[in-house]
Design an enzyme around this catalytic site. Sequence first.
Site, PDB file in Angstrom:
ATOM      1  N   CYS A 134      -4.949  13.171  13.081  1.00 63.41           N
ATOM      2  CA  CYS A 134      -5.271  12.080  12.578  1.00 63.41           C
ATOM      3  C   CYS A 134      -4.648  11.363  14.024  1.00 63.41           C
ATOM      4  O   CYS A 134      -4.585  11.946  14.813  1.00 63.41           O
ATOM      5  CB  CYS A 134      -3.481  11.922  11.738  1.00 63.41           C
ATOM      6  SG  CYS A 134      -3.315   9.810  11.662  1.00 63.41           S
ATOM      7  N   ARG A 154      -8.699  -0.004   4.808  1.00 64.15           N
ATOM      8  CA  ARG A 154      -7.505   0.265   4.183  1.00 64.15           C
ATOM      9  C   ARG A 154      -6.492  -0.032   3.508  1.00 64.15           C
ATOM     10  O   ARG A 154      -5.951   0.561   2.710  1.00 64.15           O
ATOM     11  CB  ARG A 154      -7.583   1.103   5.136  1.00 64.15           C
ATOM     12  CG  ARG A 154      -8.930   2.927   5.290  1.00 64.15           C
ATOM     13  CD  ARG A 154      -8.179   3.694   6.133  1.00 64.15           C
ATOM     14  NE  ARG A 154      -6.872   4.002   5.644  1.00 64.15           N
ATOM     15  CZ  ARG A 154      -6.048   4.559   6.278  1.00 64.15           C
ATOM     16  NH1 ARG A 154      -6.222   4.624   7.706  1.00 64.15           N
ATOM     17  NH2 ARG A 154      -4.648   5.260   6.136  1.00 64.15           N
ATOM     18  N   ASP A 170       4.739   0.606  11.978  1.00 65.32           N
ATOM     19  CA  ASP A 170       3.149  -0.220  11.278  1.00 65.32           C
ATOM     20  C   ASP A 170       3.203  -1.535  11.467  1.00 65.32           C
ATOM     21  O   ASP A 170       2.435  -1.808  11.422  1.00 65.32           O
ATOM     22  CB  ASP A 170       4.158   0.013   9.949  1.00 65.32           C
ATOM     23  CG  ASP A 170       3.399   1.124   9.194  1.00 65.32           C
ATOM     24  OD1 ASP A 170       2.855   2.178  10.515  1.00 65.32           O
ATOM     25  OD2 ASP A 170       3.314   1.763   7.735  1.00 65.32           O
ATOM     26  N   ARG A 202       1.232  14.291  13.619  1.00 62.62           N
ATOM     27  CA  ARG A 202       1.574  14.584  11.963  1.00 62.62           C
ATOM     28  C   ARG A 202       1.788  15.815  11.268  1.00 62.62           C
ATOM     29  O   ARG A 202       1.098  15.764  10.549  1.00 62.62           O
ATOM     30  CB  ARG A 202       0.982  13.112  11.296  1.00 62.62           C
ATOM     31  CG  ARG A 202       0.695  11.972  12.070  1.00 62.62           C
ATOM     32  CD  ARG A 202       0.015  10.707  10.853  1.00 62.62           C
ATOM     33  NE  ARG A 202       0.698  10.383  10.462  1.00 62.62           N
ATOM     34  CZ  ARG A 202       0.811   8.911   9.814  1.00 62.62           C
ATOM     35  NH1 ARG A 202      -0.599   8.806   9.712  1.00 62.62           N
ATOM     36  NH2 ARG A 202       1.479   8.372   9.076  1.00 62.62           N
ATOM     37  N   LYS A 248       0.913  -1.187   0.050  1.00 64.32           N
ATOM     38  CA  LYS A 248       0.089  -0.204  -0.058  1.00 64.32           C
ATOM     39  C   LYS A 248       0.928   1.228   0.063  1.00 64.32           C
ATOM     40  O   LYS A 248       0.299   1.974  -1.039  1.00 64.32           O
ATOM     41  CB  LYS A 248      -0.746   0.510   1.035  1.00 64.32           C
ATOM     42  CG  LYS A 248      -1.735   2.208   1.527  1.00 64.32           C
ATOM     43  CD  LYS A 248      -2.620   1.158   2.610  1.00 64.32           C
ATOM     44  CE  LYS A 248      -1.973   1.543   3.720  1.00 64.32           C
ATOM     45  NZ  LYS A 248      -1.664   3.137   4.031  1.00 64.32           N
ATOM     46  N   ASN A 249       1.781   0.867   0.740  1.00 61.19           N
ATOM     47  CA  ASN A 249       2.683   2.446   0.523  1.00 61.19           C
ATOM     48  C   ASN A 249       3.687   3.221  -0.199  1.00 61.19           C
ATOM     49  O   ASN A 249       4.235   3.776  -0.543  1.00 61.19           O
ATOM     50  CB  ASN A 249       3.279   2.310   2.845  1.00 61.19           C
ATOM     51  CG  ASN A 249       2.438   3.270   3.798  1.00 61.19           C
ATOM     52  OD1 ASN A 249       1.330   3.527   2.996  1.00 61.19           O
ATOM     53  ND2 ASN A 249       2.759   2.689   4.636  1.00 61.19           N
TER      54      ASN A 249
HETATM   55  C1  UD1 Z   1       4.125   6.408   6.371  1.00 62.81           C
HETATM   56  C2  UD1 Z   1       3.827   5.853   6.496  1.00 62.81           C
HETATM   57  C3  UD1 Z   1       3.281   4.993   7.743  1.00 62.81           C
HETATM   58  C4  UD1 Z   1       4.590   5.051   8.692  1.00 62.81           C
HETATM   59  C5  UD1 Z   1       5.421   5.720   8.734  1.00 62.81           C
HETATM   60  C6  UD1 Z   1       6.588   5.956   9.309  1.00 62.81           C
HETATM   61  C7  UD1 Z   1       2.875   5.769   3.744  1.00 62.81           C
HETATM   62  C8  UD1 Z   1       1.576   6.008   3.628  1.00 62.81           C
HETATM   63  N1  UD1 Z   1       2.405   5.708   5.319  1.00 62.81           N
HETATM   64  O1  UD1 Z   1       4.273   7.924   7.316  1.00 62.81           O
HETATM   65  O2  UD1 Z   1       2.228   4.019   7.449  1.00 62.81           O
HETATM   66  O3  UD1 Z   1       4.373   4.542   9.734  1.00 62.81           O
HETATM   67  O4  UD1 Z   1       5.951   6.876   7.334  1.00 62.81           O
HETATM   68  O5  UD1 Z   1       7.603   4.606   8.785  1.00 62.81           O
HETATM   69  O6  UD1 Z   1       3.742   6.503   3.262  1.00 62.81           O
HETATM   70  N2  UD1 Z   1       7.254  14.511  10.555  1.00 62.81           N
HETATM   71  C9  UD1 Z   1       7.385  15.767  10.838  1.00 62.81           C
HETATM   72  N3  UD1 Z   1       7.066  17.034  10.049  1.00 62.81           N
HETATM   73  C10 UD1 Z   1       6.624  16.388   9.001  1.00 62.81           C
HETATM   74  C11 UD1 Z   1       6.661  15.445   8.382  1.00 62.81           C
HETATM   75  C12 UD1 Z   1       6.398  14.557   9.551  1.00 62.81           C
HETATM   76  O7  UD1 Z   1       7.476  16.502  12.115  1.00 62.81           O
HETATM   77  O8  UD1 Z   1       6.860  17.731   7.891  1.00 62.81           O
HETATM   78  C13 UD1 Z   1       7.064  13.795  11.770  1.00 62.81           C
HETATM   79  C14 UD1 Z   1       5.820  13.330  11.597  1.00 62.81           C
HETATM   80  O9  UD1 Z   1       4.548  13.551  13.219  1.00 62.81           O
HETATM   81  C15 UD1 Z   1       6.416  11.685  12.706  1.00 62.81           C
HETATM   82  C16 UD1 Z   1       7.723  11.172  11.965  1.00 62.81           C
HETATM   83  O10 UD1 Z   1       8.338  12.594  11.768  1.00 62.81           O
HETATM   84  O11 UD1 Z   1       6.936  11.264  14.096  1.00 62.81           O
HETATM   85  C17 UD1 Z   1       7.466  10.074  10.404  1.00 62.81           C
HETATM   86  O12 UD1 Z   1       6.266  11.059   9.644  1.00 62.81           O
HETATM   87  P1  UD1 Z   1       6.813  10.643   8.326  1.00 62.81           P
HETATM   88  O13 UD1 Z   1       7.667   9.621   8.083  1.00 62.81           O
HETATM   89  O14 UD1 Z   1       6.912  11.343   7.257  1.00 62.81           O
HETATM   90  O15 UD1 Z   1       5.266   8.815   7.998  1.00 62.81           O
HETATM   91  P2  UD1 Z   1       4.666   8.873   7.019  1.00 62.81           P
HETATM   92  O16 UD1 Z   1       5.108   9.338   6.077  1.00 62.81           O
HETATM   93  O17 UD1 Z   1       3.412  10.283   7.861  1.00 62.81           O
END
Ligand code: UD1
Length: 429
Positions: A126, A408, A316, A131, A22-23
């Site tokens: 969320c 999902r 995850d 996030r 999915k990701n």
């Molecule tokens: C993706 C995955 C999700 C997985 C996560 C971590 C997809 C669709 N989703 O989520 O399943 O759990 O990676 O492996 O691929 N952060 C910030 N600022 C930002 C962006 C992120 O502070 O602008 C923080 C987030 O709050 C979190 C951490 O960085 O604490 C990691 O987030 P991120 O790796 O970006 O996760 P997602 O891409 O949302």
Amino acid sequence: MDRIRIVGGRPLKGSIPISGAKNATLPLMIASLLTDQTLILDNVPRLADVSLLQRILSNHGVDMMVPGKRPGESQQNGHTIHIVASRIVDTTAPYDLVSKMRASFWVIAPLVARMGEAKVSMPGGCAIGTRPVDLLIMALEKLGAKIEIDGGYVIARAKDGLKGGEIKFPKVTVSGTHTALMAAVLARGTTVIENAAQEPEIGDVADCLNKMGARISGIGTSRLIIEGVTRLGGARHSVLPDRIETGTYAMAVAMTGGDVLLEGARPELLQSALDVLAQTGTEVSATNEGIRIKRNGAGISPVDVTTDPFPGFPTDLQAQLMALMTMAKGTSRITETIFENRFMHVQELARLGARIALDGQTAVVTGVDKLRGAPVMATDLRASVGLVIGALAAEGETMVNRVYHLDRGFERLEDKLGACGAAIERVSG
Ligand code: UD1
């Protein structure tokens, strides 16, 4: 609203085909916005999130064709989709669509890279933490986009196109890395992304972008170098297997005991999780067809695990591991470092009789001899499948409510587990 009814206590035996990830599928679909040519994706899982993203992309003018079944194809195969964004008709992604799926915010990068502007609703709260999107915005700014935030929307503009630059992430972010990559491929000049996320799904997207004509090197490392090109073309790409689905079923087999082949799974995508499973006393072996998971008789040994970015133990799979540890012979400690509020499954597992105490970001799980079925509620995608794992070993009946979370991200979960002997059924309505 559908529910899933499980009567626990049966070992799992047989084989489970692993779906496309999915990701990886979601950002690959979003990458179609970068070209006016056709992108063909194979091994796409049939998931609610994929259908939702299809609706979101169609709002931008993207056409998607899903051919019917071919002779010899079974429901087991992922499907092939043809995506073409020959003309972008709208560069706005509205709140009512983006709020349903956070990853849809990522359309901002290809839209601004190709069209010079994008207006995308902030994803909003969320269930698993705040996030934020600050690092995605930082990445776009480093490539010359002008950002404005107005009425809950992030507006990115680059009238003369994006320019290559240096992006250094202060923390590892999957969403940030996807955004930086999709923006950089069409930027003028060279972009270097430092401290890039190394999750295999990023590499899968980068491979596909290279097939489309992008020039990305350093794939699989924390330093990505991108030479911008003026346009991208079409390509055909097969989505890599879902390592989270793989790890989930591996933990389910460890929980119930039994012997299951996870067909098409690739061990290198989840080595840290497989190492943890081996520590619990589960037999893990790589075969030509996939990964075989076996546990007979002996109890589950407790483990201490901390979630980390790839190649560490994935957040995850944290809920699923916690479910497994509820029946370990001793006390385990599971520390969550990626998301600040990802323990909502704790109180639901407690309804099955689990003994879990929270100490800040650490869950201390004291194994019990048995769990007992109960009505429980799914709170997010991975948490809900953790409840399914608990239910598969619990005595009596568990009813998992709010299963739309499961739909999902898990393709035909009840069929896959049912085929291995689980007493599991979907109750409609
Ligand atoms: C993706 C995955 C999700 C997985 C996560 C971590 C997809 C669709 N989703 O989520 O399943 O759990 O990676 O492996 O691929 N952060 C910030 N600022 C930002 C962006 C992120 O502070 O602008 C923080 C987030 O709050 C979190 C951490 O960085 O604490 C990691 O987030 P991120 O790796 O970006 O996760 P997602 O891409 O949302």
